[in-house]
Design a protein around this motif. Structure first.
Motif, mmCIF file in Angstrom:
data_model
loop_
_atom_site.group_PDB
_atom_site.id
_atom_site.type_symbol
_atom_site.label_atom_id
_atom_site.label_comp_id
_atom_site.label_asym_id
_atom_site.label_seq_id
_atom_site.Cartn_x
_atom_site.Cartn_y
_atom_site.Cartn_z
ATOM 1 N N ARG A 113 0.818 -1.321 0.147
ATOM 2 C CA ARG A 113 -0.212 0.098 0.003
ATOM 3 C C ARG A 113 0.925 1.239 -0.081
ATOM 4 N NH1 ARG A 113 -5.566 -1.118 3.318
ATOM 5 N NH2 ARG A 113 -6.036 -3.377 2.468
ATOM 6 N N LEU A 114 2.184 1.083 0.745
ATOM 7 C CA LEU A 114 2.959 2.410 0.696
ATOM 8 C C LEU A 114 3.549 2.565 -0.496
ATOM 9 C CD1 LEU A 114 4.532 4.586 2.172
ATOM 10 C CD2 LEU A 114 6.028 2.805 2.675
ATOM 11 N N ASN A 115 3.780 1.424 -1.432
ATOM 12 C CA ASN A 115 4.410 1.642 -2.766
ATOM 13 C C ASN A 115 3.485 2.244 -3.706
ATOM 14 O OD1 ASN A 115 6.450 1.100 -4.568
ATOM 15 N ND2 ASN A 115 5.192 -0.766 -5.341
ATOM 16 N N VAL A 116 2.235 1.807 -3.640
ATOM 17 C CA VAL A 116 1.010 2.301 -4.247
ATOM 18 C C VAL A 116 0.694 3.840 -4.093
ATOM 19 C CG1 VAL A 116 -1.436 2.573 -4.986
ATOM 20 C CG2 VAL A 116 -0.339 0.544 -4.660
ATOM 21 N N PHE A 117 1.065 4.398 -2.997
ATOM 22 C CA PHE A 117 0.930 5.839 -2.642
ATOM 23 C C PHE A 117 2.181 6.745 -3.113
ATOM 24 C CE2 PHE A 117 2.420 9.199 0.144
ATOM 25 C CZ PHE A 117 0.988 9.952 0.272
ATOM 26 N N LEU A 118 3.373 5.815 -3.171
ATOM 27 C CA LEU A 118 4.633 6.670 -3.493
ATOM 28 C C LEU A 118 4.481 6.690 -4.971
ATOM 29 C CD1 LEU A 118 7.247 4.739 -1.128
ATOM 30 C CD2 LEU A 118 6.342 7.056 -1.099
ATOM 31 N N LEU A 119 4.129 5.603 -5.834
ATOM 32 C CA LEU A 119 3.855 5.742 -7.350
ATOM 33 C C LEU A 119 2.811 6.961 -7.572
ATOM 34 C CD1 LEU A 119 4.065 2.261 -8.172
ATOM 35 C CD2 LEU A 119 5.597 3.790 -8.811
ATOM 36 N N ASP A 120 1.913 6.765 -6.753
ATOM 37 C CA ASP A 120 0.644 8.051 -7.348
ATOM 38 C C ASP A 120 1.549 9.400 -7.003
ATOM 39 O OD1 ASP A 120 -1.892 8.841 -7.871
ATOM 40 O OD2 ASP A 120 -1.674 9.573 -5.532
ATOM 41 N N THR A 150 13.824 2.164 0.966
ATOM 42 C CA THR A 150 14.464 2.857 -0.155
ATOM 43 C C THR A 150 14.543 2.025 -1.449
ATOM 44 O OG1 THR A 150 16.688 2.207 0.716
ATOM 45 C CG2 THR A 150 15.944 4.137 1.399
ATOM 46 N N ASN A 151 14.382 0.620 -1.370
ATOM 47 C CA ASN A 151 14.372 0.056 -2.751
ATOM 48 C C ASN A 151 12.944 0.442 -3.642
ATOM 49 O OD1 ASN A 151 16.797 -1.289 -2.146
ATOM 50 N ND2 ASN A 151 15.777 -3.058 -0.931
ATOM 51 N N LEU A 152 12.069 0.981 -3.092
ATOM 52 C CA LEU A 152 10.834 1.378 -3.787
ATOM 53 C C LEU A 152 11.325 2.174 -4.913
ATOM 54 C CD1 LEU A 152 8.535 1.220 -0.751
ATOM 55 C CD2 LEU A 152 8.921 -0.281 -2.367
ATOM 56 N N GLU A 153 11.249 2.028 -6.092
ATOM 57 C CA GLU A 153 11.788 2.821 -7.152
ATOM 58 C C GLU A 153 11.052 2.605 -8.409
ATOM 59 O OE1 GLU A 153 15.910 2.073 -6.889
ATOM 60 O OE2 GLU A 153 15.629 -0.008 -7.695
ATOM 61 N N THR A 154 11.310 3.474 -9.227
ATOM 62 C CA THR A 154 10.879 3.720 -10.602
ATOM 63 C C THR A 154 12.056 3.077 -11.219
ATOM 64 O OG1 THR A 154 11.345 5.834 -11.320
ATOM 65 C CG2 THR A 154 9.060 5.123 -10.285
ATOM 66 N N ARG A 155 12.215 3.044 -12.406
ATOM 67 C CA ARG A 155 13.252 2.784 -13.395
ATOM 68 C C ARG A 155 14.497 3.797 -13.401
ATOM 69 N NH1 ARG A 155 11.944 1.670 -19.621
ATOM 70 N NH2 ARG A 155 14.228 1.413 -19.633
ATOM 71 N N LYS A 156 13.951 5.024 -13.017
ATOM 72 C CA LYS A 156 15.174 6.082 -13.099
ATOM 73 C C LYS A 156 15.055 6.797 -11.493
ATOM 74 C CE LYS A 156 14.620 7.265 -17.856
ATOM 75 N NZ LYS A 156 14.343 8.625 -18.672
#
Length: 545
Positions: A113-120, A150-156
């Motif tokens: 759920r945290l990852n979904v929030f961070l992406l948004d 800190t491993n939660l990331e996009t490609r860049k």
């Protein structure tokens, strides 16, 4: 009390971290720049570490930072890190207003759920920052969980920036080998030092001006005394200055002079030892008490009866026919004057021979500390899982600060080909005292100690494995007595009812324990440590030498 007298609009020296009163010395400006770097693009998704002694202004800087972040920056501020990894995740999500219904208790669900929030937030051009205050209290497990975020990331891009605020022990914690992955991700570090003499004067003048003063309310000598007694630590400056102004008001003085500042520092017990005459009556009284104690001990020895246990205000609880089980009431054995006065030996190098000797002496030293030198094998067996031997044992994982918090002698386990036990009798600054009376530096053991230690204590075999709501009898009465001496004393209804359970859960949460409302071995350890007077972890063998 003194506001109207001095023409002030508000209290100038409150210890509440109010950004309105923030004074940015050169060091504070540099520290603030590091925090701004952390919430900006420069952080690059790593960690920013800000350390400083207690009271130097870390939390105030943090509050000032939160007032300057942009509207598209989401900040989770964690003020109490004494939590397990799952609770830490829940706290972060709650700070970010993430709905975690149905996800509580599950690390994977919370991270998802945290990852979904961070992406948004990232898609909308925003940033997310987690600020953890008092980070030196984080357990290694919680630190590892934070690192994994800190491993939660996009490609860049990294999706999360983390700022760690803590006391100097945080630096020591992050030097551990098992946390080297986290240490490598720290992109900015800064250590906040106290104010110097000139900055202390500017700090006082600034706070007085903000509070509405039209003149400096301290004389030059008063400011010098304020720096001398506070060491330039802002929180101590506030405490002493507030008391000094109250003294000036009571004596109808126009300013706080050196005498008033020293009197204020004496009142709050912040002065240098032995400087002021007002302390000598206390020293004399202490000497009298020591003399009485020695006389009582000598008389008991002559009569063949060893001195009784020294447990503050916790009286033994009796059952109709038998003595009630008590978790820590050791019978203290007499210690010879030669043993007590033996000078600690200095160890400059940790050799294989030293480790072998320290390992052999560990358990006998711990048993002797509890006044039971013949029980070394029983203590060791209890720490290996055997029950019914008259001792309880808890394995903990933490830092030197955690050991200081417990305040009892412990067995630290050094890593090598096999775990090597070393009895730790004291910590004083950067010096450790072993059970054999040897002084060694903390740095000498840092590479060998990964945070594992054992705490053992005498405990009646009838003491239950756990005590929970609805239980009653002498055991619960004993727990009530311990809770009354805790750092936040229990003052509620007697008995293990809903009120005590609520207090216990809060106690567990504040001390980083499993929040289950049950008094098991770990919770019992943290409860009873306040009532044990001997043995205690020695914290003054260097400074008091």
């Amino acid at each position: 009390m003194y506001l109207k007298y001095f023409g002030l609009a508000e209290t100038p020296f409150s210890i509440t971290p109010d950004p309105t009163f923030i004074y940015l010395s050169r060091r504070h400006r540099e520290a603030f720049a590091h925090l701004l770097y952390g919430v900006g693009q420069g952080g690059s998704g790593g960690f920013v570490q800000l350390t400083g002694e207690v009271g130097t202004g870390k939390t105030t800087l943090c509050r000032a930072l939160l007032e300057q972040v942009s509207e598209d920056t989401h900040v989770a501020l964690v003020l109490n890190p004494l939590m397990n990894p799952v609770e830490m995740l829940e706290a972060i999500c709650e700070e970010l207003a993430i709905d975690i219904d149905g996800a509580r208790g599950s690390a994977k669900s919370l991270v998802d759920r945290l990852n979904v929030f961070l992406l948004d937030v990232h898609e909308r051009g925003g940033r997310t920052v987690v600020v953890i205050d008092e980070a030196q209290n984080l357990s290694p497990e919680s630190l590892e969980q934070v690192r994994l975020l800190t491993n939660l990331e996009t490609r860049k891009d990294k999706l999360l920036q983390i700022i760690l605020l803590g006391q100097p022990e945080l630096r020591e914690l992050l030097q551990r080998r098992d946390l080297r992955q986290l240490a490598q991700r720290i992109t900015a570090r800064y250590h906040l030092a106290p104010l110097d003499r000139e900055e202390t004067g500017h700090y006082v003048a600034h706070r007085l001006e903000v509070a509405g003063a039209n003149r400096n309310l301290f004389s030059r000598a008063g400011l010098n005394a304020l720096y001398q007694r506070s060491g330039g630590v802002p929180r101590l400056i506030n405490i002493i200055a507030d008391r000094a102004l109250a003294g000036a008001y009571a004596r109808e003085r126009e300013r706080g002079d050196a005498r008033l500042v020293h009197a204020a520092a004496d009142e709050v017990q912040l002065g240098e030892p032995g400087v002021h005459r007002s302390r000598w009556p206390w020293l004399a009284a202490a000497a009298v008490l020591v003399g009485i104690a020695l006389a009582v001990s000598w008389q008991a020895t002559r009569q063949g009866t060893p001195p009784g246990p020294s447990v503050a205000t916790v009286e033994p609880v009796t059952m109709p026919d038998t003595q009630a089980p008590e978790p820590a009431l050791p019978a203290q054995e007499n210690i010879t004057a030669g043993d007590a006065q033996a000078a600690p030996r200095a160890v400059t190098e940790i050799t294989d021979e030293w480790l072998l000797a320290a390992s052999a002496a560990a358990w006998p030293s711990l048993a002797t500390a509890w006044g039971r030198p013949a029980d070394a094998a029983l203590v060791q067996a209890s720490c290996r899982g055997q029950e019914g031997l008259g001792y309880a044992c808890v394995r903990e994982q933490g830092t030197w600060s955690r050991i200081l918090q417990i305040g009892l002698p412990v067995i630290i386990e050094l890593e090598g080909n096999a775990a090597t036990p070393v009895m730790l009798a004291g910590i004083d600054g950067d010096t450790l005292l072993t059970g054999s009376g040897e002084r060694i530096s903390r740095q000498a053991l840092e590479s060998r100690w990964f945070g594992s230690f054992l705490v053992a204590w005498p405990q009646a075999s009838a003491w239950p494995r756990q005590v929970s709501a609805g239980d009653s009898g002498p055991v619960v009465d004993r727990l009530m007595a311990m809770a009354a001496l805790a750092d936040t004393p229990y003052r509620g209804a007697p008995g293990f009812g809903p009120e005590f359970e609520a207090w216990l859960r809060d106690f567990q949460r504040r001390h980083g324990l499993d929040v289950d409302g049950i008094v098991g071995p770990r919770t019992l350890l943290y409860l009873m440590r306040f009532s044990i007077e001997q043995p205690r972890l020695d914290t003054g063998f260097v400074s008091g030498a």
